[in-house]
Motif scaffolding. Structure first.
Motif, mmCIF file in Angstrom:
data_model
loop_
_atom_site.group_PDB
_atom_site.id
_atom_site.type_symbol
_atom_site.label_atom_id
_atom_site.label_comp_id
_atom_site.label_asym_id
_atom_site.label_seq_id
_atom_site.Cartn_x
_atom_site.Cartn_y
_atom_site.Cartn_z
ATOM 1 N N ALA A 57 0.911 -1.178 0.260
ATOM 2 C CA ALA A 57 -0.086 0.201 0.162
ATOM 3 C C ALA A 57 0.826 1.248 -0.017
ATOM 4 O O ALA A 57 0.583 2.198 -0.744
ATOM 5 C CB ALA A 57 -0.991 0.133 1.072
ATOM 6 N N MET A 250 -3.064 8.680 2.381
ATOM 7 C CA MET A 250 -3.880 7.426 2.311
ATOM 8 C C MET A 250 -3.616 6.973 3.710
ATOM 9 O O MET A 250 -2.465 7.076 4.350
ATOM 10 C CB MET A 250 -3.803 6.397 1.685
ATOM 11 C CG MET A 250 -4.049 6.967 -0.087
ATOM 12 S SD MET A 250 -5.780 7.224 -0.213
ATOM 13 C CE MET A 250 -6.178 5.636 -0.578
ATOM 14 N N VAL A 251 -4.207 5.923 4.418
ATOM 15 C CA VAL A 251 -4.169 5.430 5.605
ATOM 16 C C VAL A 251 -4.513 3.949 5.300
ATOM 17 O O VAL A 251 -5.284 3.697 4.434
ATOM 18 C CB VAL A 251 -4.890 5.859 6.946
ATOM 19 C CG1 VAL A 251 -4.189 7.054 7.517
ATOM 20 C CG2 VAL A 251 -6.355 6.020 6.549
ATOM 21 N N VAL A 252 -3.850 3.062 6.142
ATOM 22 C CA VAL A 252 -4.070 1.495 5.889
ATOM 23 C C VAL A 252 -4.433 0.975 7.169
ATOM 24 O O VAL A 252 -3.653 1.306 8.194
ATOM 25 C CB VAL A 252 -3.050 0.840 5.511
ATOM 26 C CG1 VAL A 252 -2.977 -0.791 5.655
ATOM 27 C CG2 VAL A 252 -2.155 1.204 3.938
ATOM 28 N N MET A 253 -5.536 0.439 7.448
ATOM 29 C CA MET A 253 -6.044 -0.059 8.645
ATOM 30 C C MET A 253 -7.252 -1.247 8.384
ATOM 31 O O MET A 253 -7.618 -0.990 7.291
ATOM 32 C CB MET A 253 -6.548 0.830 9.621
ATOM 33 C CG MET A 253 -7.744 1.787 9.132
ATOM 34 S SD MET A 253 -8.249 3.161 10.366
ATOM 35 C CE MET A 253 -6.830 4.339 10.255
ATOM 36 N N ALA A 257 -10.369 -0.946 13.375
ATOM 37 C CA ALA A 257 -9.441 0.267 13.708
ATOM 38 C C ALA A 257 -10.269 1.475 13.146
ATOM 39 O O ALA A 257 -10.141 2.403 14.042
ATOM 40 C CB ALA A 257 -8.231 0.070 13.291
ATOM 41 N N LEU A 261 -11.122 4.523 15.415
ATOM 42 C CA LEU A 261 -10.786 6.017 15.157
ATOM 43 C C LEU A 261 -12.026 6.950 14.859
ATOM 44 O O LEU A 261 -12.070 8.047 15.219
ATOM 45 C CB LEU A 261 -9.782 6.050 13.970
ATOM 46 C CG LEU A 261 -8.651 5.514 14.276
ATOM 47 C CD1 LEU A 261 -7.614 5.665 13.186
ATOM 48 C CD2 LEU A 261 -7.599 6.193 15.409
ATOM 49 N N PHE A 394 -15.240 4.397 9.366
ATOM 50 C CA PHE A 394 -14.967 5.513 10.006
ATOM 51 C C PHE A 394 -16.155 6.539 9.931
ATOM 52 O O PHE A 394 -16.323 7.093 11.032
ATOM 53 C CB PHE A 394 -13.569 6.236 9.291
ATOM 54 C CG PHE A 394 -13.145 7.525 10.168
ATOM 55 C CD1 PHE A 394 -12.057 7.313 11.102
ATOM 56 C CD2 PHE A 394 -13.545 8.531 9.856
ATOM 57 C CE1 PHE A 394 -11.449 8.399 11.528
ATOM 58 C CE2 PHE A 394 -12.944 9.908 10.309
ATOM 59 C CZ PHE A 394 -12.134 9.684 11.343
ATOM 60 N N CYS A 425 -6.838 0.384 2.308
ATOM 61 C CA CYS A 425 -6.378 1.668 2.098
ATOM 62 C C CYS A 425 -7.607 2.617 2.041
ATOM 63 O O CYS A 425 -8.485 2.085 1.398
ATOM 64 C CB CYS A 425 -5.640 1.981 0.657
ATOM 65 S SG CYS A 425 -4.142 1.206 0.524
ATOM 66 N N ARG A 428 -6.998 9.363 4.298
ATOM 67 C CA ARG A 428 -6.886 9.840 5.418
ATOM 68 C C ARG A 428 -8.069 10.942 5.832
ATOM 69 O O ARG A 428 -8.286 11.756 5.072
ATOM 70 C CB ARG A 428 -5.469 10.502 5.765
ATOM 71 C CG ARG A 428 -5.294 11.181 7.191
ATOM 72 C CD ARG A 428 -4.189 11.635 7.270
ATOM 73 N NE ARG A 428 -3.952 12.450 8.651
ATOM 74 C CZ ARG A 428 -2.956 12.415 9.381
ATOM 75 N NH1 ARG A 428 -2.017 11.525 8.849
ATOM 76 N NH2 ARG A 428 -3.058 12.867 10.513
#
Lengths: 644, 317
Positions: A57, A250-253, A257, A261, A394, A425, A428
């Motif tokens: 990612a 981008m964030v990966v989780m 999670a 968040l 999220f 991915c 964010r």
């Protein structure tokens, strides 16, 4: 029977290439790959897969991982039922499902591969890299089983390569069982031309979070180097999955999670829970870091107390959340009814697993829809939402909190074990300060104003909280009037029920009809909800390529339903749902009228009066696009020949 | 205070709350029910302690006793059968400014809500819990309760109940982190009030079992004890429940008991010579779970935002 793709051809030819010799090997470019690492429980396959996936990612690939989890904590070693591991699907484009069969599987023993075969995870041509440790076992039975398996795999058409995972790892550590996973990450980085330094950084972060020393980090870095070097020297296949630069951070989780968040971003202060798979990890994330944002995780004595505590906190003016799974929802049901009756805002996350009863604790199902919408005695309308992606996991938390307070209602967020454990991915989130605002209208309460001053149009009312002078009232689960006085007169209950119901009609007027994916009208509309969206859309894409006029919608609101559904449904010759819950197949029944439909299909048939069909399965794993594709094709054929 | 309006008072002068300020709906308990006396004692306590009604919360479950919140003018939460304590803990968790009272009954607390009772004692969050124990299910019309005496007849056990009752005091004393366990009776207003006042002042979870008359279904249950106070054992101690000399004089059967002595408290809870009233056990320094739950209540929005961005940084690629 398997679709051919460039990825597959590339993997097959590379695997068939001769092995030794070193030097620069040109990388074959493929649009996506599905890699699995399978092992006995406790050998770190999931950690390895998460690190490798994150590296992919970070290098710009789309990503979706699926955890392969045995039901027991320590199942017997080398057992088929004990298979533990992870699937990593990564591609040039964003990835939104687990895909079909694997291109490459790294196995720490041969027995666990049988369970993958049973799950339909492999295809002829899948490259299997198996630890050769077992060929030299002291136990003749193990040696025999190993050789037998290799023959079985060969006959089934898999490409088998024995590699010295254990032996090479043993060179660096006395406890290879705990180091094999990192060696494999190194190997995969070589095969897929991934940046080994990125992997090293991930490993460092991981062990720092676990409060391990520098020596542990250094050893794991050595293992990464060793796996990489071995692959460079001994395997002359290289793949490249080209990446596209992300246009935004981008964030990966994983989905749990994202929910945790999201809860923090929503300004939630109290998460009250009781441990239950597969929901608990969301609370783990909060337990580790919630206090930085001023929140607490309360581990209650049971599921009932968990929701009661949250309701108490909410009554006292604090934003509260409870996180659970199906059996917990069943236990909480009476309190959820109270939350509806007394109009106490509450966010309830249900990470669905297989049911009923204890069911399939670690496996995905979308079986809690109808019990969420209708699961309380009496009429208990509430908001039920279902995120279909990590991004929605999220953001739906923020929406859920707002809806809970605006409409004085519980809001259920139905995630599932697939979203919960899959890493993906997502852009964010841009956190807004406004999301964190306190829940209560802080202006003084007008002395004598009713605690439920229902607006006759919308049923919405403002609520007083303890501490507000003049607002004192006694909340009750008994039928009550707008002053929360017990309903001793017969007309009161009818009116109060009406006011509580009206809120959801009001909410529905604020929603848009769902967006249609694919054809806006045509032969077949597929309706789904939740985590199946990615796989359904992949299946729809494939069928449309053959010229069929197929569209799909994914419903985010299940209660109230998004508006305009009947109008959309009438634009297609057939409408069907695809879900991970149980339904009878028509062919199994004597009469169609006896058929038990899947859960969304029941709901849509009842609300739209359209003859909505369904196809659903409960395999205890996400539905691969190919299975959905086959189901849709058979429906289309059925429609053409009118035999169905 | 009849006829006196208080709304002339300027807000800059602290308001004096009268007894009437705590009067809610008219109590619908049967006449002669012991709950009436408890209600009066609590309203008097609120007045004497000048608890602002808007800062006072009464939480209850379901049962006769659980109608309590409706009869006090304050915030109330009349919830589900057996579930008063989780709700009260939730109310308390992030609101240290509130005074929390719980009214529960023997069915509510010691049967359907047993798990919560045990754990709430262990959490030791500051609140006053009144167990109004009449040894019977009254609201549902005369069924056996977990505190009904063995052999007592009811609609569910017409031939008499089969088992010995739970001893709520002994059970409470057995729970780790218990911090205030007392017993009193509804028919002695002075002792009842003194016990509730001590419970209110206790820095933690104050559990008070109140032996309560049910003239409708358990007529005469406590009559001999009322008529013959020597059947009651008054526990006295400077650290216990303080009652004045006139009250003490009513009880010929007295015993000094140091409420820090847990072993003696347990022995007294099983006492065969007289029903003990007073304070069995007290530990002001027991761990308080609400010391944890209030953490971070004043966290600013900026801090929250920064915390969130730090979390997102961790996951950023």
């Amino acid at each position: 029977m398997f679709r051919s793709s460039s990825a597959r051809t590339a993997a097959d030819s590379a695997a068939n290439a001769p092995i030794p010799d070193s030097g620069e090997v040109p990388a074959l470019s493929v649009p996506e790959q599905i890699v699995e690492i399978v092992s006995d429980s406790g050998e770190g396959a999931q950690t390895a897969g998460q690190i490798f996936g994150t590296v992919c990612a970070k290098m710009g690939n789309g990503l979706w991982t699926v955890e392969i989890i045995p039901a027991e904590i320590e199942p017997p070693a080398r057992s088929r039922a004990g298979a533990s591991g992870i699937r990593i699907r990564f591609g040039t484009k964003p990835v939104a499902s687990m895909g079909d069969q694997a291109d490459l599987v790294v196995a720490f023993n041969e027995q666990v591969l049988y369970s993958r075969i049973d799950q339909g995870a492999l295809r002829p041509g899948t490259l299997l890299l198996i630890d050769d440790k077992w060929s030299a076992s002291d136990d003749p039975k193990t040696r025999e089983a190993y050789q037998k398996a290799l023959e079985d795999f060969h006959i089934a058409g898999y490409i088998v390569r024995e590699i010295p995972i254990h032996a090479e790892t043993h060179e660096l550590t006395d406890n290879p069982q705990r180091g094999k996973n990192m060696w494999v990450v190194g190997l995969l980085c070589a095969l897929y031309s991934r940046d080994l330094d990125l992997a090293k950084r991930e490993v460092q972060l991981l062990f720092q979070r676990k409060r391990k020393g520098e020596d542990v980090i250094a050893l794991n870095h050595k293992l990464l180097d060793a796996g990489h070097a071995w692959a460079v020297e001994h395997i002359d296949a290289r793949f490249e999955v080209p990446s596209e630069t992300h246009s935004e951070p981008m964030v990966v989780m994983n989905g749990n999670a994202a929910i945790a968040l999201g809860a923090m971003a929503a300004g939630i202060e109290v998460c009250s829970m009781y441990p239950i798979t597969p929901a608990t990890s969301a609370s783990h994330y909060l337990a580790a870091d919630f206090h930085h944002a001023g929140g607490i995780v309360h581990q209650a004595e049971d599921e009932i107390a968990a929701v009661g505590f949250a309701i108490g906190a909410s009554f006292a003016g604090k934003t509260a959340l409870t996180i659970t799974s199906g059996p917990g929802m069943a236990l909480k049901s009476e309190f959820l009814g109270l939350s509806v009756m007394a109009e106490v805002p509450l966010v309830v996350v249900d990470v669905q697993r297989g049911g009923p009863a204890t069911g399939l604790p670690t496996k995905v199902e979308q079986g809690d829809l109808l019990s969420s919408v209708f699961g309380q005695p009496g009429d208990a309308p509430k908001v039920v939402m279902a995120p279909s992606s990590h991004e929605e996991c999220f953001h739906f938390m923020v929406t859920a909190r707002k809806l809970a307070e605006s409409f004085r209602t519980p809001v259920f967020v139905l995630s599932d074990a697939n979203l919960a454990t899959a890493q993906a991915c997502l852009p964010r989130p841009n956190v807004s300060e406004e999301w964190l605002s306190p829940p209560i209208d802080q202006s003084p309460w007008k002395e004598g104003a009713p605690a439920y001053g229902w607006d006759p149009e919308t049923g919405i009312s403002r609520r007083p909280i303890p501490g507000q002078p003049g607002g004192a009232f006694v909340l009750t689960g008994l039928a009550h009037d707008e002053y929360s006085h017990i309903a001793y007169e017969s007309s009161i209950n009818q009116r109060a029920m009406n006011m509580r119901s009206r809120k959801f009609a009001a909410l529905q007027t604020a929603l848009k009809p769902p967006e249609i994916y694919g054809e806006e009208e045509g032969d077949l509309l597929v309706v789904g909800w939740g985590s199946t969206r990615g796989a359904i859309e992949e299946a729809v894409d494939r069928i449309r390529r053959d010229g069929h006029r197929v569209g799909s919608v994914c419903l985010r609101f299940l209660s109230p339903l998004e508006p305009g559904l009947d109008e959309i449904f009438r634009r297609y010759r057939r409408v069907m749902t695809v879900e991970i819950n149980y339904s009878d197949d028509v062919a199994d029944l004597g009469r169609a009228g006896e058929r038990r439909y899947s859960q969304l299909a029941w709901l849509l048939r009842a609300t739209t009066l359209v003859d909505v069909d369904c196809w659903s399965r409960v395999p205890g794993q996400p539905l691969p696009p190919q299975m959905i594709e086959e189901a849709l094709r058979s429906r289309l054929e059925g429609a053409e020949s009118c035999t169905d | 205070m009849y006829g006196l309006k208080t709304d002339w008072i300027d807000e800059s002068i602290p308001r004096y709350y009268t007894f009437e300020d705590y009067e809610g709906a008219t109590a619908r308990w049967c006449s002669g029910c012991g709950d009436h006396g408890v209600l009066t004692a609590v309203q008097r306590l609120c007045r004497d302690e000048q608890l602002p009604p808007e800062k006072t919360v009464f939480v209850s479950g379901i049962g006769c006793a659980s109608r309590f919140p409706h009869y006090v003018k304050a915030y109330g939460f009349h919830g589900l059968h057996g579930r008063a304590l989780p709700v009260a803990c939730g109310v308390r968790a992030r609101r240290p400014d509130l005074h929390v009272f719980v009214a529960t009954g023997d069915g509510d607390c010691c049967s359907i809500g047993t798990a919560h009772w045990i754990h709430a004692i262990r959490y030791n969050m500051k609140m006053v819990v009144m167990l109004l124990d009449n040894n019977v299910y009254g609201l549902t019309k005369n069924q056996t309760s977990p505190t009904s005496k063995k052999g007592s007849s009811s609609n569910t056990h017409p031939g008499g109940s089969l088992l010995d009752p739970i001893n709520p005091i002994q059970a409470s004393l057995g729970i780790a982190n218990a911090s205030f366990i007392a017993q009193t009776v509804d028919w002695n207003p002075a002792h009842l009030f003194a016990t509730l006042a001590a419970a209110h002042r206790h820095p933690g979870f104050a559990f008070v079992r109140i032996l309560q008359r049910c003239p409708h279904f358990k007529s005469g249950l406590f009559e001999s004890m009322m008529n013959d106070p020597s059947q009651v054992l008054l526990m006295t101690h400077p650290d216990g429940i303080e009652v004045d000399a006139a009250v003490k004089k009513q009880f010929e059967n007295q015993r000094e008991h140091d409420p820090s002595d847990l072993a003696e408290a347990r022995a007294l809870a099983d006492s065969q010579d007289g029903t003990p009233i007073g304070l069995f056990y007290r530990n002001d320094s027991a761990d308080r779970y609400d010391a944890f739950t209030v953490e971070g209540i004043a966290t600013s929005r900026d801090t929250k935002l920064r915390a969130l961005e730090t979390q997102l940084d961790r996951y950023q690629i």
